[in-house]
Design an enzyme around this catalytic site. Structure first.
Site: not given
Length: 388
Positions: A127, A132, A135, A138, A233
């Site tokens: 992360r 991004q 990911d 997510s 997280y």
């Protein structure tokens, strides 16, 4: 360089690893893309759409798996109806990229290593800002948070928004969201759009501003230990902290019309957030949607894949919510994979560069070995449990 897209055989899995739009871009880069016949059927992408995008549709899964340089999937490899394993179809030295659940089921990683497969797990993408676009956790969690609110609204025997009518004023529903990660934040935004009054709780104080920016009230619990793990997280907390947390959130659960729980710890059983006592205090007609059902559930009464009613409270144990929105789920996942492929393929040649932090974190098996220490630890713990 053959990039192959497998058809998912997991029950109720409707997503596909690449959509036709992404295939078009890969083909334009000079890459050869194979798609298993009917792979996109559950996501409403036809074989003809893939062919128009430049892909070759393959009817024989043995050929597709066995001749692929890079095999792309959504769900971890499974046993086929004839008893054979999907992993057995892979050729040694090839690359598998998929959700692999290596911390929850490290035996898959062990089997991949034995087969000399280089495996990249989408759960292990770090992360970071640079990662991004890759990911997938997510991107899929956002879908789950959105759908959870719609499920709750459909199950709740009330309106969500406040309404002023000739027959009187209807008070808005009260929604309490536990966990303000990607799923929780999307759930907050969706519930607010539907007109509910929203409160949210998370053990990480850093998310307070994000929660408030979406128009929700942040329920804060002050703990004397670190609550944020690497990558942002939530971290598993001590029993004392769990007890303190439950004491604070109990009143908010009691007063809520809808509770949505999203707390999960990779490779661990989901933390218990809603106890039997809390459910007993909720009003009849209230709804709990548990996004952690597959990890044992955040609610004491959750049963994965089932809707149950206890003392008038409906408890919904959701499974694989992103798959219920397969068009956009596949579109987002396809983008995640495409971004990762750009990192792995240079000049039409596969380059596994472990100096790259993203590749180093995501690659769990290579050269016949399990590379990731957390996966090795999970496998050792599994072996110890089986031995005892």
């Amino acid at each position: 360089m053959k990039i192959a897209v497998a058809k998912e055989i997991e029950v109720c899995e409707r997503r596909v690893a690449l959509n036709p739009d992404t295939v078009t871009r890969l083909v334009k880069q000079g890459l050869e893309v194979w798609v298993e016949k009917d792979a996109g059927e559950g996501s409403f992408f036809t074989d003809s759409a893939y062919e128009a995008a430049g892909a070759t549709v393959i009817s024989d899964p043995g050929k597709l798996w066995g001749e692929a340089d890079i095999l792309l999937k959504v769900s971890p490899p499974k046993q086929r109806e004839n008893g054979s394993s999907e992993i057995e179809l892979l050729t040694g030295g090839s690359v598998l990229i998929s959700f692999l659940n290596p911390l929850g089921n490290p035996a898959v990683a062990e089997e991949l290593a034995k087969r000399q497969i280089t495996a990249l797990s989408m759960e292990m993408i770090p992360r970071t800002t640079r990662a991004q676009s890759m990911d997938a956790l997510s991107s899929q969690a956002s879908l789950a948070g959105y759908k959870a609110v719609l499920i709750a609204a459909a199950a709740l025997p009330k309106y969500f928004p406040m309404l002023t009518t000739a027959a009187g004023t209807i008070a808005p529903a009260k929604v309490f969201i536990m966990g303000a990660g990607v799923a929780g934040l999307q759930a907050i935004a969706t519930a607010r759009r539907l007109g509910a009054v929203v409160e949210a709780f998370d053990i990480r104080p850093a998310v307070k501003e994000e929660v408030q920016s979406l128009g929700a009230k942040f329920v804060e619990v002050k703990l004397e230990e670190e609550t944020t793990a690497a990558g942002g997280y939530a971290k598993e907390i001590s029993e004392a902290s769990k007890q303190r947390t439950q004491e604070v959130v109990a009143e908010h659960v009691k007063n809520a019309d809808v509770v949505i729980t999203t707390a999960q710890v990779p490779g661990r059983k989901a933390p218990r957030l809603v106890t039997e006592e809390m459910v007993a205090q909720m009003r009849p007609g209230s709804v709990i949607v548990d996004l952690a059902a597959e990890q044992g559930g955040n609610c004491a009464y959750t049963q994965a894949g089932k809707d149950i009613i206890w003392n008038g409270v409906t408890i919904i144990g959701t499974i694989n919510l992103p798959s219920s929105m397969p068009i956009h789920a596949s579109q987002l996942y396809s983008k995640n994979l495409s971004s990762l492929l750009q990192l792995l393929i240079k000049d039409k040649t596969l380059q596994i560069d472990f100096a790259d932090d993203i590749i180093d974190a995501a690659c769990i098996t290579h050269g016949g070995e399990i590379r990731n220490q957390r996966v090795r630890d999970a496998l050792q713990a599994l072996s110890s449990q089986m031995g005892s």
